[in-house]
Design a protein around this motif. Sequence first.
Motif, PDB file in Angstrom:
ATOM      1  N   ILE A 262       0.787  -0.357  -0.512  1.00 24.35           N
ATOM      2  CA  ILE A 262      -0.335  -0.160   0.131  1.00 24.35           C
ATOM      3  C   ILE A 262       0.772   1.307   0.328  1.00 24.35           C
ATOM      4  O   ILE A 262       0.353   1.867  -0.917  1.00 24.35           O
ATOM      5  N   LYS A 263       2.067   0.762   0.577  1.00 23.01           N
ATOM      6  CA  LYS A 263       2.397   2.416   0.643  1.00 23.01           C
ATOM      7  C   LYS A 263       3.215   2.313  -0.454  1.00 23.01           C
ATOM      8  O   LYS A 263       3.465   3.521  -0.626  1.00 23.01           O
ATOM      9  N   VAL A 264       4.316   1.314  -1.110  1.00 19.58           N
ATOM     10  CA  VAL A 264       4.433   1.758  -2.130  1.00 19.58           C
ATOM     11  C   VAL A 264       3.380   1.977  -3.262  1.00 19.58           C
ATOM     12  O   VAL A 264       3.725   3.595  -4.413  1.00 19.58           O
ATOM     13  N   ALA A 265       2.177   1.517  -3.229  1.00 18.51           N
ATOM     14  CA  ALA A 265       1.191   1.997  -4.234  1.00 18.51           C
ATOM     15  C   ALA A 265       0.934   3.525  -3.952  1.00 18.51           C
ATOM     16  O   ALA A 265       0.663   4.332  -4.944  1.00 18.51           O
ATOM     17  N   LEU A 266       0.663   3.771  -3.190  1.00 14.03           N
ATOM     18  CA  LEU A 266       1.120   5.408  -2.744  1.00 14.03           C
ATOM     19  C   LEU A 266       1.908   6.660  -2.606  1.00 14.03           C
ATOM     20  O   LEU A 266       1.596   7.303  -2.673  1.00 14.03           O
ATOM     21  N   SER A 267       2.860   5.576  -2.770  1.00 13.26           N
ATOM     22  CA  SER A 267       4.140   7.466  -2.719  1.00 13.26           C
ATOM     23  C   SER A 267       4.017   8.171  -4.236  1.00 13.26           C
ATOM     24  O   SER A 267       4.794   8.591  -4.029  1.00 13.26           O
ATOM     25  N   GLY A 268       3.155   7.362  -5.369  1.00 14.98           N
ATOM     26  CA  GLY A 268       2.963   8.937  -5.895  1.00 14.98           C
ATOM     27  C   GLY A 268       1.846   9.913  -5.325  1.00 14.98           C
ATOM     28  O   GLY A 268       1.662  11.315  -6.539  1.00 14.98           O
ATOM     29  N   ASN A 269       1.753   9.848  -4.025  1.00 14.48           N
ATOM     30  CA  ASN A 269       0.508  10.580  -3.739  1.00 14.48           C
ATOM     31  C   ASN A 269       1.547  11.958  -2.999  1.00 14.48           C
ATOM     32  O   ASN A 269       1.562  11.112  -1.457  1.00 14.48           O
ATOM     33  N   LEU A 270       0.626  12.645  -2.623  1.00 15.48           N
ATOM     34  CA  LEU A 270       1.430  13.860  -1.513  1.00 15.48           C
ATOM     35  C   LEU A 270      -0.344  14.184  -0.841  1.00 15.48           C
ATOM     36  O   LEU A 270      -0.808  14.185  -1.633  1.00 15.48           O
ATOM     37  N   CYS A 271      -0.355  14.286   0.413  1.00 13.73           N
ATOM     38  CA  CYS A 271      -1.245  14.831   1.521  1.00 13.73           C
ATOM     39  C   CYS A 271      -0.831  15.378   2.767  1.00 13.73           C
ATOM     40  O   CYS A 271      -0.378  14.583   3.100  1.00 13.73           O
ATOM     41  N   ARG A 272      -0.742  16.529   2.798  1.00 10.60           N
ATOM     42  CA  ARG A 272      -0.627  17.357   3.567  1.00 10.60           C
ATOM     43  C   ARG A 272      -1.196  17.350   4.391  1.00 10.60           C
ATOM     44  O   ARG A 272      -0.333  17.880   6.148  1.00 10.60           O
ATOM     45  N   CYS A 273      -2.677  16.993   4.845  1.00 12.73           N
ATOM     46  CA  CYS A 273      -3.068  17.554   6.484  1.00 12.73           C
ATOM     47  C   CYS A 273      -3.303  16.084   7.010  1.00 12.73           C
ATOM     48  O   CYS A 273      -2.804  15.795   7.948  1.00 12.73           O
ATOM     49  N   THR A 274      -3.753  14.888   6.089  1.00 15.54           N
ATOM     50  CA  THR A 274      -3.636  13.268   7.734  1.00 15.54           C
ATOM     51  C   THR A 274      -2.824  12.900   7.583  1.00 15.54           C
ATOM     52  O   THR A 274      -3.154  11.868   8.458  1.00 15.54           O
ATOM     53  N   GLY A 275      -2.440  12.952   6.928  1.00 18.30           N
ATOM     54  CA  GLY A 275      -0.669  11.788   7.423  1.00 18.30           C
ATOM     55  C   GLY A 275      -0.748  10.370   6.421  1.00 18.30           C
ATOM     56  O   GLY A 275      -1.984  10.550   5.761  1.00 18.30           O
ATOM     57  N   TYR A 276      -0.444   9.652   6.343  1.00 18.14           N
ATOM     58  CA  TYR A 276       0.000   8.378   5.657  1.00 18.14           C
ATOM     59  C   TYR A 276      -1.241   7.476   6.176  1.00 18.14           C
ATOM     60  O   TYR A 276      -1.354   6.579   5.999  1.00 18.14           O
ATOM     61  N   ASN A 277      -0.143   7.183   7.283  1.00 17.19           N
ATOM     62  CA  ASN A 277      -1.202   6.356   8.297  1.00 17.19           C
ATOM     63  C   ASN A 277      -2.997   6.039   8.363  1.00 17.19           C
ATOM     64  O   ASN A 277      -3.136   4.792   7.892  1.00 17.19           O
ATOM     65  N   MET A 278      -3.526   6.876   8.443  1.00 16.18           N
ATOM     66  CA  MET A 278      -4.910   6.827   8.521  1.00 16.18           C
ATOM     67  C   MET A 278      -5.272   6.530   6.671  1.00 16.18           C
ATOM     68  O   MET A 278      -6.353   5.792   6.883  1.00 16.18           O
ATOM     69  N   ILE A 279      -4.538   6.973   5.699  1.00 18.77           N
ATOM     70  CA  ILE A 279      -4.949   6.178   4.294  1.00 18.77           C
ATOM     71  C   ILE A 279      -4.309   5.362   4.465  1.00 18.77           C
ATOM     72  O   ILE A 279      -5.410   4.611   3.670  1.00 18.77           O
ATOM     73  N   VAL A 280      -3.121   4.644   4.957  1.00 23.22           N
ATOM     74  CA  VAL A 280      -2.961   2.399   4.753  1.00 23.22           C
ATOM     75  C   VAL A 280      -4.073   2.213   5.501  1.00 23.22           C
ATOM     76  O   VAL A 280      -4.576   0.997   5.217  1.00 23.22           O
ATOM     77  N   GLU A 281      -4.382   2.315   6.401  1.00 20.43           N
ATOM     78  CA  GLU A 281      -5.715   1.976   7.181  1.00 20.43           C
ATOM     79  C   GLU A 281      -7.223   1.882   6.520  1.00 20.43           C
ATOM     80  O   GLU A 281      -7.550   0.863   6.527  1.00 20.43           O
ATOM     81  N   ALA A 282      -6.981   2.657   6.235  1.00 22.63           N
ATOM     82  CA  ALA A 282      -8.413   3.183   4.839  1.00 22.63           C
ATOM     83  C   ALA A 282      -8.748   1.735   3.826  1.00 22.63           C
ATOM     84  O   ALA A 282      -9.151   1.400   3.447  1.00 22.63           O
ATOM     85  N   ILE A 283      -6.928   2.138   3.272  1.00 22.67           N
ATOM     86  CA  ILE A 283      -7.414   0.417   1.834  1.00 22.67           C
ATOM     87  C   ILE A 283      -7.278  -0.369   2.379  1.00 22.67           C
ATOM     88  O   ILE A 283      -7.965  -1.493   1.394  1.00 22.67           O
ATOM     89  N   GLN A 284      -6.726  -0.571   4.235  1.00 22.22           N
ATOM     90  CA  GLN A 284      -6.205  -2.197   4.529  1.00 22.22           C
ATOM     91  C   GLN A 284      -8.222  -2.226   4.442  1.00 22.22           C
ATOM     92  O   GLN A 284      -8.901  -3.324   3.861  1.00 22.22           O
ATOM     93  N   GLU A 285      -9.061  -1.266   4.892  1.00 24.98           N
ATOM     94  CA  GLU A 285     -10.412  -1.268   5.572  1.00 24.98           C
ATOM     95  C   GLU A 285     -11.084  -2.056   4.256  1.00 24.98           C
ATOM     96  O   GLU A 285     -11.866  -2.549   4.079  1.00 24.98           O
TER      97      GLU A 285
END
Length: 157
Positions: free
Chosen positions: A125-148
């Motif tokens: 998931i982290k590798v797949a998101l490596s081309g996307n930037l988020c300045r608000c949430t950080g990435y942990n919640m996004i990674v968890e959302a993808i797992q969900e």
Amino acid sequence: MAIVKFTLNHQPVTVQSDLNRRLLDVIRNDFNLKGLKEGCGEGECGACAVLINHEIVNSCLFVLANVEGKEVITIEEFAKTKRFTVIKEAFAKMGAVQCGFCTPGMVIATESLLHKNPHPTEMEIKVALSGNLCRCTGYNMIVEAIQEAAKAGEGLW
């Protein structure tokens, strides 16, 4: 000026334009689809992501000449699917959305990943998101959302 034919959101389209125009500009200006955004203009942020033949592409780097005969799906079309609903609900549940600027690109990246790999590891998931930037949430919640989303959408991908 040249004529380019491709499929945009399941509809055949024809564009007469300079072949070096960015796909981002064609989609936003010629077709008035504003879900993809220009963040960096350099292919670093993912805000302009679309799916081309099921592959994630930064449309700010993709010239019109290269889209001839291909299928382009934007967030507007993807938002009509059950897969989108699963991703959207997972992002909301896990608090993975704040300002929303990066969200369309993150959702497209999620679809691209789960289309290829419906059971990704955290590292995938982290590798797949490596081309996307988020300045608000950080990435942990996004990674968890993808797992969900992967769990909740079992069998959709």
